[in-house]
Motif scaffolding. Structure first.
Motif, PDB file in Angstrom:
ATOM      1  N   TYR A 261      -5.331  14.686  47.882  1.00  0.00           N
ATOM      2  CA  TYR A 261      -6.654  15.145  47.421  1.00  0.00           C
ATOM      3  C   TYR A 261      -6.950  14.615  46.017  1.00  0.00           C
ATOM      4  O   TYR A 261      -8.054  14.144  45.739  1.00  0.00           O
ATOM      5  CB  TYR A 261      -6.700  16.677  47.360  1.00  0.00           C
ATOM      6  N   ILE A 262      -5.951  14.702  45.138  1.00  0.00           N
ATOM      7  CA  ILE A 262      -6.170  14.291  43.738  1.00  0.00           C
ATOM      8  C   ILE A 262      -6.541  12.812  43.679  1.00  0.00           C
ATOM      9  O   ILE A 262      -7.500  12.419  43.013  1.00  0.00           O
ATOM     10  CB  ILE A 262      -4.919  14.602  42.877  1.00  0.00           C
ATOM     11  N   VAL A 263      -5.801  11.980  44.414  1.00  0.00           N
ATOM     12  CA  VAL A 263      -6.072  10.538  44.423  1.00  0.00           C
ATOM     13  C   VAL A 263      -7.493  10.261  44.935  1.00  0.00           C
ATOM     14  O   VAL A 263      -8.235   9.469  44.370  1.00  0.00           O
ATOM     15  CB  VAL A 263      -5.018   9.805  45.294  1.00  0.00           C
ATOM     16  N   LYS A 264      -7.871  10.969  45.993  1.00  0.00           N
ATOM     17  CA  LYS A 264      -9.164  10.683  46.621  1.00  0.00           C
ATOM     18  C   LYS A 264     -10.345  11.320  45.902  1.00  0.00           C
ATOM     19  O   LYS A 264     -11.474  10.857  46.043  1.00  0.00           O
ATOM     20  CB  LYS A 264      -9.143  11.166  48.076  1.00  0.00           C
ATOM     21  N   LEU A 265     -10.105  12.398  45.140  1.00  0.00           N
ATOM     22  CA  LEU A 265     -11.229  13.166  44.598  1.00  0.00           C
ATOM     23  C   LEU A 265     -11.428  13.032  43.086  1.00  0.00           C
ATOM     24  O   LEU A 265     -12.497  13.374  42.579  1.00  0.00           O
ATOM     25  CB  LEU A 265     -11.080  14.653  44.961  1.00  0.00           C
ATOM     26  N   SER A 266     -10.398  12.546  42.379  1.00  0.00           N
ATOM     27  CA  SER A 266     -10.483  12.538  40.901  1.00  0.00           C
ATOM     28  C   SER A 266     -11.666  11.716  40.386  1.00  0.00           C
ATOM     29  O   SER A 266     -12.251  12.041  39.358  1.00  0.00           O
ATOM     30  CB  SER A 266      -9.194  11.997  40.298  1.00  0.00           C
TER      31      SER A 266
END
Ligand code: PLP
Length: 373
Positions: A261-266
């Motif tokens: 999630y962090i990789v895709k949403l940051s």
């Protein structure tokens, strides 16, 4: 992309020895509140939390009630808690006849703000309960300092944070007492269940007594005070032991999901942000949380409804205690909790989420937010 099934927020994964251990309970008749699985689960949990004592109990709410009782908390006493928590934290204080005194949270970790604790301490204050919210540890050092200065006990409500670490120390081993929940949606589960951790042997003994109706350990069926039946069954502990044996896998899967999630949403942090991971923290990501930026014109509930229509289950962040009838405050001043709570929600954080499902959730979330600027 069309998904056939609704993606759920959280569900237990029982992929270890749980079945074998439960069948053993049934085959041997050891289904009640004694037995080898209770003992083993407690021993292994104490080891996991790096403490001397772990006491199993009926659920994560009574896990908070028992230490408060053992400390003698009662009518007229005040216990400091964060306003931004699950209601069990406040209720356990209320069960003792004491008053929960609320403190706002910090903007960065979303946990109780250590800078706002001292102004709430009065001569009636007996202790502080901190909550490691959504798996992110509280900034413990300043809180332990305040507690020492004012002679207060510290209970860590770690119901959502099994295995989380603060400066390399596992939660549940930092304060005087740690409490855990094994409800169905927690990191590991026993259906219903709880655990208390402590290095204080005297306190552990008192809690053990109160957990079993306060029966005199030296004289069977003799009772010197009012106790409680707050025990865990061998059946629950059998499930718990199977789960605990695999906890590294469970935590690893959550971190995999969260990092994805962090990789895709940051890159979208102008429209929403995630609960951050502080430099001193090992977040366990019980739930990944999204906070909508002001520029998203739709309400939090509208965005959640759009995701629900896409087959994605979400859930609002907790309502702060001071907003709800049992703990309502007319002239409240908890701006950070109000802001985060009104604009935040949890997204699916299952151990079993696939990359494809995570991609789908991210793309729908980004689409709905960008569509509502
Ligand atoms: C789940 C939870 C509890 C209570 O756990 P139960 O097992 O449901 O009684 C307590 N505190 C917090 C912060 C929780 O999330």
């Amino acid at each position: 992309m069309k998904v056939a099934e609704r993606i759920t927020l959280a569900s237990p994964v029982l992929n270890g020895n749980e079945r074998e251990y439960v069948l053993d309970c049934i085959d041997t008749g050891w289904i009640s509140a004694n037995g080898k699985y209770v003992t083993k689960f407690e021993e292994k949990f104490a080891e996991f939390c790096d403490v001397k004592h772990a006491l199993s109990c009926a659920n994560g709410t009574v896990a908070i009630h028992l230490p408060l009782l053992a400390y003698g908390v009662g009518q007229g006493d005040e216990i400091i808690i964060p306003t931004f928590t699950y209601i069990a934290t406040a209720n356990a204080v209320k069960y003792c006849g004491a008053t929960p005194v609320l403190v706002d949270c910090e903007n960065d970790s979303w946990n109780i703000d250590p800078k706002k604790i001292e102004e709430k301490i009065t001569p009636k204050t007996k202790g502080i309960i901190v909550v490691h919210l959504y798996g992110h540890p509280v900034d413990m050092d300043p809180i332990m300092e305040i507690a020492q200065k004012h002679n207060l006990f510290v209970i860590e409500d770690a119901a959502e944070a099994h295995g989380a670490e603060y400066n390399g120390k596992v939660v549940g081993s930092i304060g005087d007492v740690g409490t855990f929940s094994f409800f169905g949606n927690k990191v590991i589960s026993t259906g219903e269940g709880g655990m208390i951790t402590t290095n204080n042997s005297e306190l552990a003994e008192k809690m053990r007594l109160l957990r079993g109706q306060a029966m005199d350990p030296k004289k069977r069926y003799w009772f010197n005070e009012v106790g409680y039946n707050y025990r865990m069954t061998n059946l629950q502990a059998a499930v718990g032991l199977g789960q605990l044996e695999n906890i590294d896998w469970h935590l690893g899967q959550r971190r995999r999901v969260a990092e994805s999630y962090i990789v895709k949403l940051s890159q979208f942090n102008d429209v929403f942000t995630l609960q951050p991971e502080m430099p001193w923290a090992k977040h366990t990501y019980w739930m990944v949380s999204i906070l909508l930026a002001d520029k998203v014109k739709a309400s939090r509930d509208e965005i959640m409804a759009l995701l629900e229509a896409d087959g994605i289950e979400t859930r609002p962040l907790f309502y702060p205690m001071h907003q709800m009838p049992p703990y309502y405050e007319e002239h409240s001043n908890y701006p950070v909790a109000d802001q985060i709570s009104s604009r935040g929600f949890n997204i699916p954080t299952n151990a079993t989420l696939t990359d494809e499902q995570i991609d789908y959730i991210c793309s729908r979330l980004v689409f709905h937010c960008n569509n509502n600027l």
